[in-house]
Scaffold this motif. Structure first.
Motif, PDB file in Angstrom:
ATOM      1  N   ILE A   1       0.766  -1.224  -0.052  1.00 35.98           N
ATOM      2  CA  ILE A   1      -0.085  -0.039  -0.021  1.00 35.98           C
ATOM      3  C   ILE A   1       0.933   1.217  -0.038  1.00 35.98           C
ATOM      4  CG2 ILE A   1      -1.733   1.150   1.135  1.00 35.98           C
ATOM      5  CD1 ILE A   1      -2.694  -1.723   0.370  1.00 35.98           C
ATOM      6  N   GLN A   2       2.208   1.181   0.878  1.00 30.51           N
ATOM      7  CA  GLN A   2       2.717   2.403   0.778  1.00 30.51           C
ATOM      8  C   GLN A   2       4.269   2.045   1.134  1.00 30.51           C
ATOM      9  OE1 GLN A   2       1.780   6.034   3.025  1.00 30.51           O
ATOM     10  NE2 GLN A   2       3.340   5.316   4.495  1.00 30.51           N
ATOM     11  N   ASN A   3       5.185   2.579   0.531  1.00 28.56           N
ATOM     12  CA  ASN A   3       6.562   2.227   0.680  1.00 28.56           C
ATOM     13  C   ASN A   3       7.403   3.442   0.513  1.00 28.56           C
ATOM     14  OD1 ASN A   3       8.969   0.737   1.009  1.00 28.56           O
ATOM     15  ND2 ASN A   3       8.742  -0.024  -1.071  1.00 28.56           N
ATOM     16  N   LYS A   4       7.778   4.279   1.563  1.00 28.83           N
ATOM     17  CA  LYS A   4       8.530   5.519   1.321  1.00 28.83           C
ATOM     18  C   LYS A   4       9.621   5.609   2.271  1.00 28.83           C
ATOM     19  CE  LYS A   4       5.287   7.996   4.227  1.00 28.83           C
ATOM     20  NZ  LYS A   4       4.386   9.129   4.498  1.00 28.83           N
ATOM     21  N   ALA A   5      10.550   6.403   2.017  1.00 32.01           N
ATOM     22  CA  ALA A   5      11.610   6.873   2.915  1.00 32.01           C
ATOM     23  C   ALA A   5      11.238   7.795   3.954  1.00 32.01           C
ATOM     24  CB  ALA A   5      12.911   7.178   2.321  1.00 32.01           C
ATOM     25  N   VAL A   6      11.995   7.721   5.149  1.00 38.61           N
ATOM     26  CA  VAL A   6      11.143   8.567   6.280  1.00 38.61           C
ATOM     27  C   VAL A   6      12.547   8.529   7.288  1.00 38.61           C
ATOM     28  CG1 VAL A   6       8.939   8.097   6.345  1.00 38.61           C
ATOM     29  CG2 VAL A   6      10.147   6.927   7.680  1.00 38.61           C
ATOM     30  N   GLY A   7      12.524   9.774   8.057  1.00 39.36           N
ATOM     31  CA  GLY A   7      13.739   9.832   9.256  1.00 39.36           C
ATOM     32  C   GLY A   7      13.106   9.390  10.452  1.00 39.36           C
ATOM     33  N   LEU A   8      13.642   8.720  11.225  1.00 38.83           N
ATOM     34  CA  LEU A   8      13.518   8.282  12.512  1.00 38.83           C
ATOM     35  C   LEU A   8      14.380   8.817  13.567  1.00 38.83           C
ATOM     36  CD1 LEU A   8      12.104   4.288  12.326  1.00 38.83           C
ATOM     37  CD2 LEU A   8      10.871   6.609  12.501  1.00 38.83           C
ATOM     38  N   GLY A   9      14.136   9.373  14.726  1.00 45.97           N
ATOM     39  CA  GLY A   9      14.734  10.008  15.692  1.00 45.97           C
ATOM     40  C   GLY A   9      15.261  11.392  15.287  1.00 45.97           C
ATOM     41  N   GLN A  10      15.990  11.942  15.989  1.00 44.80           N
ATOM     42  CA  GLN A  10      16.449  13.454  16.027  1.00 44.80           C
ATOM     43  C   GLN A  10      17.951  13.649  16.133  1.00 44.80           C
ATOM     44  OE1 GLN A  10      14.076  15.630  18.870  1.00 44.80           O
ATOM     45  NE2 GLN A  10      12.322  15.446  17.517  1.00 44.80           N
ATOM     46  N   GLY A  11      18.485  14.481  15.571  1.00 45.78           N
ATOM     47  CA  GLY A  11      20.130  14.761  15.708  1.00 45.78           C
ATOM     48  C   GLY A  11      20.937  13.829  15.425  1.00 45.78           C
ATOM     49  N   ARG A  12      21.779  13.246  16.001  1.00 45.89           N
ATOM     50  CA  ARG A  12      22.697  12.304  15.647  1.00 45.89           C
ATOM     51  C   ARG A  12      22.253  11.093  15.481  1.00 45.89           C
ATOM     52  NH1 ARG A  12      28.363  13.825  18.911  1.00 45.89           N
ATOM     53  NH2 ARG A  12      28.719  15.944  18.150  1.00 45.89           N
ATOM     54  N   ASP A  13      21.131  10.637  16.415  1.00 50.58           N
ATOM     55  CA  ASP A  13      20.485   9.295  16.492  1.00 50.58           C
ATOM     56  C   ASP A  13      19.368   9.286  15.236  1.00 50.58           C
ATOM     57  OD1 ASP A  13      21.962   8.849  18.743  1.00 50.58           O
ATOM     58  OD2 ASP A  13      20.309   9.676  20.033  1.00 50.58           O
ATOM     59  N   ALA A  14      19.261  10.179  14.506  1.00 48.62           N
ATOM     60  CA  ALA A  14      18.500  10.216  13.427  1.00 48.62           C
ATOM     61  C   ALA A  14      18.668   9.078  12.441  1.00 48.62           C
ATOM     62  CB  ALA A  14      18.229  11.615  12.686  1.00 48.62           C
ATOM     63  N   LYS A  15      17.903   8.337  11.913  1.00 47.20           N
ATOM     64  CA  LYS A  15      18.116   7.212  11.075  1.00 47.20           C
ATOM     65  C   LYS A  15      17.117   7.596   9.716  1.00 47.20           C
ATOM     66  CE  LYS A  15      20.297   3.833  13.954  1.00 47.20           C
ATOM     67  NZ  LYS A  15      20.173   2.472  14.431  1.00 47.20           N
ATOM     68  N   ARG A  16      17.655   7.302   8.529  1.00 47.24           N
ATOM     69  CA  ARG A  16      16.806   7.125   7.254  1.00 47.24           C
ATOM     70  C   ARG A  16      16.356   5.740   7.095  1.00 47.24           C
ATOM     71  NH1 ARG A  16      15.294  11.021   3.936  1.00 47.24           N
ATOM     72  NH2 ARG A  16      14.753  10.402   1.937  1.00 47.24           N
ATOM     73  N   VAL A  17      15.109   5.503   7.186  1.00 43.69           N
ATOM     74  CA  VAL A  17      14.619   4.023   6.976  1.00 43.69           C
ATOM     75  C   VAL A  17      13.342   4.051   5.935  1.00 43.69           C
ATOM     76  CG1 VAL A  17      15.193   3.428   9.237  1.00 43.69           C
ATOM     77  CG2 VAL A  17      12.784   4.440   8.923  1.00 43.69           C
ATOM     78  N   ILE A  18      12.724   3.017   5.737  1.00 44.73           N
ATOM     79  CA  ILE A  18      11.824   2.770   4.646  1.00 44.73           C
ATOM     80  C   ILE A  18      10.587   2.497   5.442  1.00 44.73           C
ATOM     81  CG2 ILE A  18      10.937   1.768   2.670  1.00 44.73           C
ATOM     82  CD1 ILE A  18      13.384   3.431   2.112  1.00 44.73           C
ATOM     83  N   GLU A  19       9.577   3.210   5.649  1.00 44.50           N
ATOM     84  CA  GLU A  19       8.281   2.830   6.116  1.00 44.50           C
ATOM     85  C   GLU A  19       7.465   2.309   5.000  1.00 44.50           C
ATOM     86  OE1 GLU A  19       4.813   5.395   8.671  1.00 44.50           O
ATOM     87  OE2 GLU A  19       6.081   6.330   7.149  1.00 44.50           O
ATOM     88  N   PHE A  20       6.811   1.182   5.566  1.00 46.27           N
ATOM     89  CA  PHE A  20       6.183   0.316   4.526  1.00 46.27           C
ATOM     90  C   PHE A  20       4.561  -0.009   5.050  1.00 46.27           C
ATOM     91  CE2 PHE A  20       8.303  -2.940   6.684  1.00 46.27           C
ATOM     92  CZ  PHE A  20       7.377  -4.048   6.987  1.00 46.27           C
ATOM     93  N   ASP A  21       3.730  -0.163   4.281  1.00 46.35           N
ATOM     94  CA  ASP A  21       2.325  -0.561   4.739  1.00 46.35           C
ATOM     95  C   ASP A  21       2.022  -1.482   3.592  1.00 46.35           C
ATOM     96  OD1 ASP A  21      -0.264  -0.900   5.537  1.00 46.35           O
ATOM     97  OD2 ASP A  21      -0.693   1.197   5.155  1.00 46.35           O
ATOM     98  N   LEU A  22       1.565  -2.680   3.888  1.00 47.87           N
ATOM     99  CA  LEU A  22       1.158  -3.928   3.073  1.00 47.87           C
ATOM    100  C   LEU A  22      -0.113  -4.433   3.682  1.00 47.87           C
ATOM    101  CD1 LEU A  22       2.217  -6.536   3.619  1.00 47.87           C
ATOM    102  CD2 LEU A  22       4.371  -5.856   3.052  1.00 47.87           C
TER     103      LEU A  22
END
Length: 207
Positions: free
Chosen positions: A156-177
């Protein structure tokens, strides 16, 4: 001595012929009446016999229609009973579905995949989560497609998002199926269908 007949013999002869004609006409009338009565009696007998046959056929048709209606009602009752029996069997089989579903998801989820939501609605499961990359999501969908318990996964959805803030922020893929889950009887039907081609050569007639 010569005798002379002075009586009106012509008139007498004429009266005699007329009387014979009337007698013949009366006889013909009586004979015609008798023939008409006889033919009418024959037609009436045939019509009565045909009416009786039609009444018998109608009676048999009515009885046959009643039997057909009874058979149809019986078939509906049998179908309803089968449906109720199937519903009970599905309920009994569905009780174990969450266990099979969780075991299957744990087995199929690749490294780098994190699930945040698992929700079942009927025979479809909504799955949400995060993955390290798009390829990780693709691997997960491929594994779901090859599962005997899961069927027809749909992203249904598959997009890149950022998790966390500052140095701990990570770029991951949020998916919905969502994906379908099979019932035990569907697995049994699929297994039986898979065995049919293997049995056909053994049962085939020799030429």
């Amino acid at each position: 001595m010569i005798k002379i007949n002075l009586l009106p013999h012509r008139e007498a002869r004429r009266k005699e012929l007329k009387s014979q004609f009337y007698s013949l006409m009366m006889f013909a009338g009586l004979a015609g009446t008798a023939v008409v009565i006889l033919i009418g009696f024959i037609f009436s007998s045939q019509l009565s016999a045909q009416t009786e046959r039609n009444a018998f056929i109608k009676k048999e048709n009515d009885e046959l229609d009643l039997k057909i209606k009874e058979v149809a009602n019986l078939k509906q009752e049998i179908d309803a009973l089968k449906a109720r029996q199937q519903a009970v069997e599905d309920l009994q089989g569905d009780r174990n579905q969450p266990v099979f579903m969780m075991n299957e998801l744990v087995k199929l989820a690749p490294e780098g995949l994190y699930l945040t939501l698992i929700k079942q609605e009927g025979q479809r499961i909504s799955i949400k989560g995060y993955a390290q990359s798009h390829s990780t999501v693709g691997i997960f969908v491929t594994e779901l497609s090859s599962s005997e318990w899961m069927t027809k996964p749909e992203i249904i959805q598959n997009k890149a998002v950022g998790l966390g803030q500052g140095r701990d922020a990570k770029r991951v893929i949020e998916f919905d199926l969502n994906v379908g889950i099979r019932r035990p009887r569907e697995l049994e039907a699929a297994a039986s269908a898979a065995q049919l081609p293997a049995n056909k050569p053994a049962n085939a007639k020799m030429p």
